[in-house]
Design an enzyme around this catalytic site. Sequence first.
Site, PDB file in Angstrom:
ATOM      1  N   TYR A  69      37.347  42.854  43.116  1.00 42.21           N
ATOM      2  CA  TYR A  69      38.727  42.353  43.179  1.00 42.21           C
ATOM      3  C   TYR A  69      39.227  42.303  44.617  1.00 42.21           C
ATOM      4  CZ  TYR A  69      43.725  42.044  42.040  1.00 42.21           C
ATOM      5  OH  TYR A  69      45.044  41.659  41.948  1.00 42.21           O
ATOM      6  N   LYS A  96      40.495  39.016  46.844  1.00 37.73           N
ATOM      7  CA  LYS A  96      41.865  38.906  47.349  1.00 37.73           C
ATOM      8  C   LYS A  96      41.896  38.837  48.872  1.00 37.73           C
ATOM      9  CE  LYS A  96      43.845  38.663  43.386  1.00 37.73           C
ATOM     10  NZ  LYS A  96      44.510  37.408  42.961  1.00 37.73           N
TER      11      LYS A  96
END
Length: 240
Positions: free
Chosen positions: A147, A151
């Site tokens: 993740y 990002k």
Amino acid sequence: MPRIALVTGGSRGIGAAISKALKEQGCTVAATYAGNDAAAAAFTEETGIKTYKWDVANYQESAAGIAAVEADLGPIDIVVANAGITRDAPFHKMTPEQWQQVIDTNLTGVFNTVHPVWPGMRERGFGRVIVISSINGQKGQFGQANYSATKAGDLGIIRTLAQEGAAKGITANAICPGYIATEMVMAVPEKIRDKIVAQIPTGRLGEPEEVARCVAFLASDEASFINGSTLSANGAQFFA
């Protein structure tokens, strides 16, 4: 004529708040969703905002879905790449599948969402591209190598698009929310939520509407000289 805005993952959580805020600003909004038909129908019933179903991880589905939106509503002026997933695990336990699923949705999904609308924005001399990144893309987070990588990668995309689009009247910016009181966060056990809140100097979780107001500003004409920027909305938890 109202601006046409596309919000991926726009029928729930932060995305729903963004869709509503852009509509309140006068935009005609299309919201995408991946699988929850009941939630999407309820959202449209509540707001009057049309919803469209496709998987942002799939380029062909995204291009076809965007073509359908533009056939229904007109050329897309504002795109908010908000759709994202988590598949958390400590790195030594993370599977290739967990890694790839998050990469495909959160990183490649931004390409798949922006790429089909980019030529039209260039031709018309106007565009607003806004990507919802995360505080964890700025600082990293235990159990979120996949993740956090996506990002952080989203920020690289934005900074490049800002340079490529500036001469064509396009701005590209990112928002990095901290911990927001979404359905997902509120489902975390209270003891863990308390530990999260203890790390936030403001002393509370953020609200989806607070992120949505950031998006509404960046999508507006008033933000035309803000380009390639990262706006943190995290209650002073982290300074990039």
